[in-house]
Design a protein around this motif. Sequence first.
Motif, PDB file in Angstrom:
ATOM      1  N   GLN A 137      44.021  38.448  37.644  1.00  0.00           N
ATOM      2  CA  GLN A 137      43.449  37.617  36.589  1.00  0.00           C
ATOM      3  C   GLN A 137      42.076  37.128  37.036  1.00  0.00           C
ATOM      4  OE1 GLN A 137      45.977  34.558  35.098  1.00  0.00           O
ATOM      5  NE2 GLN A 137      44.476  33.832  33.638  1.00  0.00           N
ATOM      6  N   ARG A 138      41.080  37.235  36.166  1.00  0.00           N
ATOM      7  CA  ARG A 138      39.713  36.831  36.466  1.00  0.00           C
ATOM      8  C   ARG A 138      39.287  35.781  35.456  1.00  0.00           C
ATOM      9  NH1 ARG A 138      36.974  38.987  40.688  1.00  0.00           N
ATOM     10  NH2 ARG A 138      35.167  39.018  39.392  1.00  0.00           N
ATOM     11  N   HIS A 139      38.260  35.037  35.799  1.00  0.00           N
ATOM     12  CA  HIS A 139      37.700  34.057  34.862  1.00  0.00           C
ATOM     13  C   HIS A 139      36.208  33.914  35.088  1.00  0.00           C
ATOM     14  CE1 HIS A 139      38.583  31.559  38.399  1.00  0.00           C
ATOM     15  NE2 HIS A 139      37.537  30.871  38.025  1.00  0.00           N
ATOM     16  N   ASN A 140      35.560  33.449  34.061  1.00  0.00           N
ATOM     17  CA  ASN A 140      34.112  33.269  34.082  1.00  0.00           C
ATOM     18  C   ASN A 140      33.784  32.089  33.176  1.00  0.00           C
ATOM     19  OD1 ASN A 140      31.396  33.708  34.493  1.00  0.00           O
ATOM     20  ND2 ASN A 140      31.248  35.256  32.906  1.00  0.00           N
ATOM     21  N   ASP A 156      36.203  31.921  29.986  1.00  0.00           N
ATOM     22  CA  ASP A 156      36.741  33.218  29.587  1.00  0.00           C
ATOM     23  C   ASP A 156      37.705  33.695  30.672  1.00  0.00           C
ATOM     24  OD1 ASP A 156      35.195  33.412  27.251  1.00  0.00           O
ATOM     25  OD2 ASP A 156      33.516  34.253  28.358  1.00  0.00           O
ATOM     26  N   GLU A 157      38.875  34.184  30.266  1.00  0.00           N
ATOM     27  CA  GLU A 157      39.850  34.721  31.208  1.00  0.00           C
ATOM     28  C   GLU A 157      40.255  36.126  30.767  1.00  0.00           C
ATOM     29  OE1 GLU A 157      42.532  31.355  33.001  1.00  0.00           O
ATOM     30  OE2 GLU A 157      42.560  31.229  30.813  1.00  0.00           O
ATOM     31  N   TRP A 158      40.475  37.019  31.744  1.00  0.00           N
ATOM     32  CA  TRP A 158      40.898  38.369  31.459  1.00  0.00           C
ATOM     33  C   TRP A 158      41.601  38.945  32.671  1.00  0.00           C
ATOM     34  CZ3 TRP A 158      36.051  36.975  32.887  1.00  0.00           C
ATOM     35  CH2 TRP A 158      35.464  37.654  33.940  1.00  0.00           C
ATOM     36  N   ILE A 159      42.265  40.086  32.485  1.00  0.00           N
ATOM     37  CA  ILE A 159      42.920  40.818  33.569  1.00  0.00           C
ATOM     38  C   ILE A 159      42.006  41.977  33.953  1.00  0.00           C
ATOM     39  CG2 ILE A 159      44.933  42.173  34.264  1.00  0.00           C
ATOM     40  CD1 ILE A 159      45.584  39.231  33.761  1.00  0.00           C
ATOM     41  N   ASP A 160      41.647  42.049  35.229  1.00  0.00           N
ATOM     42  CA  ASP A 160      40.826  43.141  35.746  1.00  0.00           C
ATOM     43  C   ASP A 160      41.670  44.413  35.740  1.00  0.00           C
ATOM     44  OD1 ASP A 160      39.530  45.024  37.433  1.00  0.00           O
ATOM     45  OD2 ASP A 160      38.462  43.397  38.438  1.00  0.00           O
ATOM     46  N   LEU A 161      41.263  45.415  34.972  1.00  0.00           N
ATOM     47  CA  LEU A 161      42.042  46.647  34.848  1.00  0.00           C
ATOM     48  C   LEU A 161      42.086  47.447  36.140  1.00  0.00           C
ATOM     49  CD1 LEU A 161      40.905  47.808  31.293  1.00  0.00           C
ATOM     50  CD2 LEU A 161      43.000  46.601  31.944  1.00  0.00           C
TER      51      LEU A 161
END
Length: 95
Positions: A91-94, A81-86
């Motif tokens: 960019q973060r991933h898990n 899973d990848e997302w942008i930390d608001l």
Amino acid sequence: MSDNLNVINLVGPVGQKPETQYFESGAVLTKLSLAVNRRPSKKEEEPDWVALEIWGKIAEFAANYTDKGSLIGIQGELKLDEWIDLTTGQQRHNF
């Protein structure tokens, strides 16, 4: 030969009490975390924590027979899973 090359085998202790959801469709989902050490000989290293989503009859089994600290082995698919930390914009991933 299998068409699915995304196979992972993990063994480790469960990190927290499993959380189980039952859906109106009859589907069952159990979520838990698993601590996995990279090298058994290096006990002082922090483990990698892997978030698991388990579906179906195996999810019910995990809900009924595992708890925090239970040693389990599991085979499944790796999903990143990848997302942008608001907060930070990074960019973060898990997995």
